[in-house]
Scaffold this motif. Sequence first.
Motif, PDB file in Angstrom:
ATOM      1  N   GLU A 151      85.513  36.267  39.476  1.00 24.46           N
ATOM      2  CA  GLU A 151      86.738  36.894  40.090  1.00 24.46           C
ATOM      3  C   GLU A 151      87.002  38.160  38.461  1.00 24.46           C
ATOM      4  O   GLU A 151      88.187  39.493  38.696  1.00 24.46           O
ATOM      5  CB  GLU A 151      88.008  36.500  40.331  1.00 24.46           C
ATOM      6  CG  GLU A 151      87.347  35.412  41.676  1.00 24.46           C
ATOM      7  CD  GLU A 151      88.348  36.467  42.780  1.00 24.46           C
ATOM      8  OE1 GLU A 151      88.310  37.384  42.393  1.00 24.46           O
ATOM      9  OE2 GLU A 151      87.572  36.181  43.692  1.00 24.46           O
ATOM     10  N   ARG A 152      87.837  37.328  37.331  1.00 26.44           N
ATOM     11  CA  ARG A 152      88.361  37.664  36.188  1.00 26.44           C
ATOM     12  C   ARG A 152      87.359  37.754  34.704  1.00 26.44           C
ATOM     13  O   ARG A 152      87.062  36.416  35.003  1.00 26.44           O
ATOM     14  CB  ARG A 152      89.687  38.046  36.087  1.00 26.44           C
ATOM     15  CG  ARG A 152      90.040  36.758  36.723  1.00 26.44           C
ATOM     16  CD  ARG A 152      91.541  35.664  36.936  1.00 26.44           C
ATOM     17  NE  ARG A 152      91.945  34.333  36.108  1.00 26.44           N
ATOM     18  CZ  ARG A 152      92.841  33.364  35.478  1.00 26.44           C
ATOM     19  NH1 ARG A 152      93.630  34.740  35.043  1.00 26.44           N
ATOM     20  NH2 ARG A 152      92.672  32.786  35.891  1.00 26.44           N
ATOM     21  N   LEU A 153      87.843  37.958  33.892  1.00 24.39           N
ATOM     22  CA  LEU A 153      87.478  38.066  32.333  1.00 24.39           C
ATOM     23  C   LEU A 153      87.608  36.280  31.663  1.00 24.39           C
ATOM     24  O   LEU A 153      87.386  35.350  31.288  1.00 24.39           O
ATOM     25  CB  LEU A 153      88.091  38.730  31.252  1.00 24.39           C
ATOM     26  CG  LEU A 153      87.214  40.418  31.438  1.00 24.39           C
ATOM     27  CD1 LEU A 153      88.626  41.526  30.715  1.00 24.39           C
ATOM     28  CD2 LEU A 153      85.435  40.342  30.287  1.00 24.39           C
ATOM     29  N   GLU A 154      89.038  36.250  32.368  1.00 22.33           N
ATOM     30  CA  GLU A 154      89.423  34.783  32.163  1.00 22.33           C
ATOM     31  C   GLU A 154      88.446  32.933  32.408  1.00 22.33           C
ATOM     32  O   GLU A 154      88.483  32.752  31.988  1.00 22.33           O
ATOM     33  CB  GLU A 154      90.965  34.529  32.372  1.00 22.33           C
ATOM     34  CG  GLU A 154      91.766  34.939  31.698  1.00 22.33           C
ATOM     35  CD  GLU A 154      91.757  36.708  32.024  1.00 22.33           C
ATOM     36  OE1 GLU A 154      92.983  36.624  31.783  1.00 22.33           O
ATOM     37  OE2 GLU A 154      91.043  37.157  32.898  1.00 22.33           O
TER      38      GLU A 154
ATOM     39  N   LEU B 200      84.259  43.797  36.914  1.00 19.62           N
ATOM     40  CA  LEU B 200      83.049  42.424  36.950  1.00 19.62           C
ATOM     41  C   LEU B 200      83.326  42.131  38.348  1.00 19.62           C
ATOM     42  O   LEU B 200      82.095  41.048  38.294  1.00 19.62           O
ATOM     43  CB  LEU B 200      84.465  41.618  36.204  1.00 19.62           C
ATOM     44  CG  LEU B 200      83.842  40.039  36.118  1.00 19.62           C
ATOM     45  CD1 LEU B 200      82.692  40.135  35.495  1.00 19.62           C
ATOM     46  CD2 LEU B 200      84.809  39.651  35.160  1.00 19.62           C
ATOM     47  N   LYS B 201      83.916  41.535  39.115  1.00 18.00           N
ATOM     48  CA  LYS B 201      83.782  40.971  41.233  1.00 18.00           C
ATOM     49  C   LYS B 201      82.664  41.827  41.368  1.00 18.00           C
ATOM     50  O   LYS B 201      82.063  41.256  41.569  1.00 18.00           O
ATOM     51  CB  LYS B 201      85.472  41.474  41.042  1.00 18.00           C
ATOM     52  CG  LYS B 201      84.963  40.345  42.763  1.00 18.00           C
ATOM     53  CD  LYS B 201      86.532  39.942  44.032  1.00 18.00           C
ATOM     54  CE  LYS B 201      86.506  39.241  44.539  1.00 18.00           C
ATOM     55  NZ  LYS B 201      87.994  38.806  45.216  1.00 18.00           N
TER      56      LYS B 201
ATOM     57  N   ILE C 189      92.109  46.776  31.148  1.00 13.95           N
ATOM     58  CA  ILE C 189      92.229  45.150  32.051  1.00 13.95           C
ATOM     59  C   ILE C 189      92.315  45.277  33.665  1.00 13.95           C
ATOM     60  O   ILE C 189      91.164  44.519  34.489  1.00 13.95           O
ATOM     61  CB  ILE C 189      92.328  44.258  30.839  1.00 13.95           C
ATOM     62  CG1 ILE C 189      92.511  44.074  29.541  1.00 13.95           C
ATOM     63  CG2 ILE C 189      92.500  42.559  32.075  1.00 13.95           C
ATOM     64  CD1 ILE C 189      91.092  43.669  29.402  1.00 13.95           C
ATOM     65  N   THR C 190      92.457  45.816  33.656  1.00 23.29           N
ATOM     66  CA  THR C 190      92.777  45.685  35.725  1.00 23.29           C
ATOM     67  C   THR C 190      91.694  45.668  36.597  1.00 23.29           C
ATOM     68  O   THR C 190      91.363  45.624  37.216  1.00 23.29           O
ATOM     69  CB  THR C 190      94.729  46.411  36.064  1.00 23.29           C
ATOM     70  OG1 THR C 190      95.376  45.570  35.519  1.00 23.29           O
ATOM     71  CG2 THR C 190      93.663  45.837  37.880  1.00 23.29           C
TER      72      THR C 190
ATOM     73  N   ASN D 146      88.520  43.605  35.653  1.00 32.05           N
ATOM     74  CA  ASN D 146      88.142  42.479  36.160  1.00 32.05           C
ATOM     75  C   ASN D 146      87.718  43.052  37.613  1.00 32.05           C
ATOM     76  O   ASN D 146      86.800  43.003  38.394  1.00 32.05           O
ATOM     77  CB  ASN D 146      89.505  42.358  36.383  1.00 32.05           C
ATOM     78  CG  ASN D 146      89.670  41.719  35.168  1.00 32.05           C
ATOM     79  OD1 ASN D 146      88.781  40.686  34.790  1.00 32.05           O
ATOM     80  ND2 ASN D 146      90.680  41.262  35.112  1.00 32.05           N
ATOM     81  N   LYS D 147      87.871  44.364  38.562  1.00 29.67           N
ATOM     82  CA  LYS D 147      87.145  45.144  39.397  1.00 29.67           C
ATOM     83  C   LYS D 147      86.037  44.975  39.796  1.00 29.67           C
ATOM     84  O   LYS D 147      85.267  44.978  40.527  1.00 29.67           O
ATOM     85  CB  LYS D 147      88.096  46.188  40.078  1.00 29.67           C
ATOM     86  CG  LYS D 147      89.446  46.237  40.702  1.00 29.67           C
ATOM     87  CD  LYS D 147      90.228  47.823  40.647  1.00 29.67           C
ATOM     88  CE  LYS D 147      91.943  46.925  40.940  1.00 29.67           C
ATOM     89  NZ  LYS D 147      92.318  48.451  41.612  1.00 29.67           N
TER      90      LYS D 147
END
Length: 211
Positions: free
Chosen positions: A134-137, A127-128, A120-121, A124-125
């Motif tokens: 910034e993040r999946l949330e 994704l950005k 997940i870390t 998110n990288k």
Amino acid sequence: MKNDQIKNIIFDLGDVILNIDVPIASRSFADLSGREQSEILTIFKESEIFRHFETGLMDEPSFRNYVREILDFPDLSDEAIDTAWNSLLLDLPPERVELLKKLAAKYRIFLLSNTSSIHITQVNKILKASTGVERLEDLFETVFLSYEMGLMKPDPRIYQQVLEQAGLKAEETLFLDDNADNIRSAAGLGIETIHVQKPVTILEYLKDYAV
């Protein structure tokens, strides 16, 4: 074909939103350890290391230490282990994120993934870098992750927990996953399902829902 009953959409992550190539990870660990890929696969299967990590039975340090133990490679660095484990994570096409944003205006959307904190870390990288998000949330009402829930798909309890926690009715909920077992399990609870199969992507499967 669009189901007009649908009010909620639950997405898997790997090969649904993010492109992945699972065998790359075993090849990466084989290269690191000087072993054959087939041997690595056998070691990992027998140890069930990834199931333990992805259901939260191991934290990150325990996972890395266990990798060193089962590969008999005590000097393997944290960074090398993380890089090998993350090597299966490929790209995240921006058009899929744009689709999610469109859908979020009309439906309650969620993520449900069998995954680990290390992945997940890195996701998110990716994704950005790909979209600026910034993040999946930031894309979903709730992100449900196996390592936080202590359950993995296709265990029916994981879908039941998502339905109950989010207050969803199964018949009003659509679930997309690339794994046939996961699809069957969700369908058994009355959830509408789409089995995502490459080369077709969610852009095609959900085109009627996005308009």
